[in-house]
Motif scaffolding. Structure first.
Motif, short mmCIF file in Angstrom:
data_model
loop_
_atom_site.label_atom_id
_atom_site.label_comp_id
_atom_site.label_asym_id
_atom_site.label_seq_id
_atom_site.Cartn_x
_atom_site.Cartn_y
_atom_site.Cartn_z
N ASP A 157 0.81 -1.22 0.00
CA ASP A 157 0.00 0.00 0.00
C ASP A 157 0.85 1.28 0.00
OD1 ASP A 157 1.02 -0.38 2.55
OD2 ASP A 157 -0.52 0.91 3.39
N THR A 197 4.69 2.74 3.99
CA THR A 197 3.36 2.16 4.08
C THR A 197 2.39 3.26 4.51
OG1 THR A 197 1.98 0.47 5.12
CG2 THR A 197 3.66 1.46 6.50
N ASN A 198 1.12 3.07 4.22
CA ASN A 198 0.10 3.98 4.75
C ASN A 198 -0.80 3.27 5.74
OD1 ASN A 198 0.64 6.53 3.42
ND2 ASN A 198 0.32 5.36 1.55
N ASN A 199 -0.38 2.08 6.14
CA ASN A 199 -1.15 1.26 7.07
C ASN A 199 -0.63 1.54 8.49
OD1 ASN A 199 -1.95 -0.85 8.75
ND2 ASN A 199 -2.04 -2.31 7.05
N SER A 240 -1.33 0.33 11.37
CA SER A 240 -0.98 -0.84 12.19
C SER A 240 0.43 -1.32 11.85
CB SER A 240 -1.95 -2.00 11.94
OG SER A 240 -3.26 -1.57 12.11
N LYS A 241 0.75 -1.32 10.56
CA LYS A 241 2.07 -1.77 10.14
C LYS A 241 3.15 -0.81 10.66
CE LYS A 241 1.37 -5.54 7.68
NZ LYS A 241 -0.08 -5.72 7.94
#
Ligand code: NAP
Ligand code: MG
Length: 497
Positions: free
Chosen positions: A266, A423-425, A427-428
């Motif tokens: 992502d 990343t744009n997550n 949680s990650k």
């Protein structure tokens, strides 16, 4: 020596430039044009080192007695002078080390920031006051200087690294003997001149030029040197740590890296590619924080590699003073041959060289250590190219199936300096912060950089001892005193324990 050129550089001992006892000299060569010898530097002997330690030892008692805010004021003055000397320092740095003028200015700005921050620590060199278990007793802690400390530094940041060691050492009240990298004697001399002009008393800071195995080794084993702050390779750092141990010296070593960028499905791939290329090829890859591995999930690997190659191709290699040049030379013949050797190793190991890794053929490049930035794809995580520090413009792209594999590969090296995730997550992002084994972590930005007021340093085989920069810098260069003041005024009644 002046700010704009140097003929012969000598040691700086007890507040004076001195030729010392040696008869040999070294040439200071411009790595972008090896026909240009900038001047020479004295090659010291162990006797010169002993003289410097003796000067430092003699200066220590009165320096430690100077109130910390007053010591800070001298450091502040050095910072202001460095701002004034920005042009001259950056020119000298680019000439003897080969980094772009803009990169030199960035490095010097970092040194200015460190001086600015550390000067203020003189007014905050605090301990704790805590209640005693006993009545009529005052207990507190205070920081005390260590004594004569040794500073040993590499050539890749020859202004910022010495400054970020010397400034906190001086602030804490220590006397310093500095052994700079042999390849960068001019900037080392300019730093001495800076503190001299800022009003540092004689003997508090001393510089001896000379080889690592002679002068450097003597500094490590000198009985009057109580602590060592080293930045450089693992090979030298490991030996220094071992040699200092039987003498029970306090040691801080910042060493190699193999810094990863993780690119997830992502991620903004344009941002990730630009950041990876900047991290890998800025300063010719000669940063301990340089990106050397890009770990990309399969789903976006082709698209990422295409973008990386596109940006790598746009990097114009050449003289650091030339307009439009984006990457300068390797620092010397040894580093240049190392870079070329790792390109050959990568090919032998079956990795796919998708761009660069060549010495340009045009005449203008023949007198300098120039190589185009190298991008390898399909690098195997266990291969030498993926495991060993190159310290040059060589990027390894490693393809993995998913996030867990990416973390495993990222952590699967002995080093642990810095890392990055794209990343744009959210949680990650936090899982990354929990799981990655590096001392410094970046999110959606390159692996490089560091701010003066934040700790700098690495985990695992990269670092031993306290972190540098930030408030933690003073932890290394001071030791705690725990003080119990009994104001009962008479013999205590009862059991003391
Ligand atoms: P190096 O070869 O280890 O040299 C570092 C310093 O140690 C130089 O001043 C060198 O002197 C001296 N030295 C060599 N042998 C010695 C000995 N036996 N005793 C005492 N001193 C000795 O490192 P480099 O090639 O200059 O720099 C590149 C390395 O620095 C890379 O591995 C890079 O990752 C690391 N680095 C780490 C950080 C970090 O913060 N983690 C930052 C920057 C660089 P000579 O110059 O005379 O050989
Ligand atoms: Mg070396």
């Amino acid at each position: 020596m002046t700010l704009s050129n140097h003929a012969h550089l000598t040691h700086y001992i007890n507040g004076q430039w001195t030729p010392g006892h040696g008869t040999k000299t070294s040439n200071n060569v411009n790595p972008a044009n090896t026909t240009q010898v900038l001047g020479t530097a004295a090659l010291g002997t162990t006797q010169d080192l002993d003289d410097a330690v003796a000067a430092a030892k003699a200066a220590f008692p009165s320096w430690r007695a100077v109130p910390a805010p007053k010591r800070g004021a001298i450091i502040k003055k050095a910072g202001l002078l460095l701002e004034e000397r920005m042009d001259a320092f950056s020119r000298a740095l680019s000439l003897e080390q080969g980094k772009l003028v803009a990169e030199s200015r960035g490095e010097i700005q970092r040194a200015i920031n460190v001086l600015d921050f550390i000067a203020g620590e003189g007014r905050r060199l605090n301990g704790e006051t805590v209640p005693s278990e006993l009545p009529n007793t005052f207990t507190y802690t205070a920081r005390a200087p260590l004594g004569v400390v040794g500073v040993v530094t590499p050539w890749n940041f020859p202004v910022a690294i010495p400054v970020w060691k010397i400034a906190p050492a001086l602030l804490c009240g220590n006397a310093v003997v500095f052994k700079p990298a042999s390849l960068t004697p001019w900037t080392a001399s300019l730093i001495m001149q800076l503190f001299h002009d800022a009003g540092l008393p004689k003997g508090v800071l001393n510089l001896v030029f000379g080889g690592g195995s002679t002068v450097g080794q003597r500094l490590v084993t000198h009985p009057d040197v109580v602590a060592l702050s080293f930045t450089g390779s693992n090979e030298v750092g490991t030996r220094l740590y071992a040699d200092a141990a039987p003498m029970l010296k306090k040691v801080q070593c910042e060493m190699g890296g193999k810094n990863p960028v993780i690119v997830l499905e992502d991620a903004d791939l344009d941002l990730a590619a630009v950041g990876t290329v900047q991290g890998a090829f800025g300063s010719t890859g000669q940063r301990c924080t340089a990106t050397s591995r890009a770990i990309v999930v399969d789903a976006v690997a082709d698209a990422f590699v295409e973008r990386v190659v596109h940006h790598a191709k746009a990097i114009k290699v050449g003289d650091p003073f030339k307009e439009g040049v984006l990457m300068g030379p390797a620092v010397d013949e040894g580093q240049f041959q190392t870079n070329l050797r790792y390109v050959a190793i990568g090919k032998e190991e079956g990795a796919r060289l998708v761009y660069g890794g060549e010495r340009p053929s045009d005449a203008e490049f023949q007198n300098g250590y120039f190589m185009t930035p190298a991008v390898f794809d399909h690098v195997k995580p266990g291969s030498r190219l993926a495991q060993e520090e190159v310290f040059g413009p060589v990027l390894s792209i490693i393809r993995v199936k998913d996030w867990d594999a990416a973390v495993e590969v990222a952590n699967g090296v002995k080093f642990g300096l810095t890392s990055s995730v794209y990343t744009n997550n959210v949680s990650k992002v936090f899982q990354y912060a929990d799981r990655i084994e590096t001392g410094m972590l970046h999110v959606n930005s390159p692996t490089v950089g560091g701010e003066a007021h934040l700790p700098f340093g690495g985990a695992k085989a990269t670092g031993v001892g306290q972190r540098e920069m930030g408030k933690t810098a003073v932890d290394f260069f001071s030791e705690w005193r725990t003080v119990y003041v009994d104001y009962t005024g008479q013999k205590r009644v009862g059991n003391l324990y």
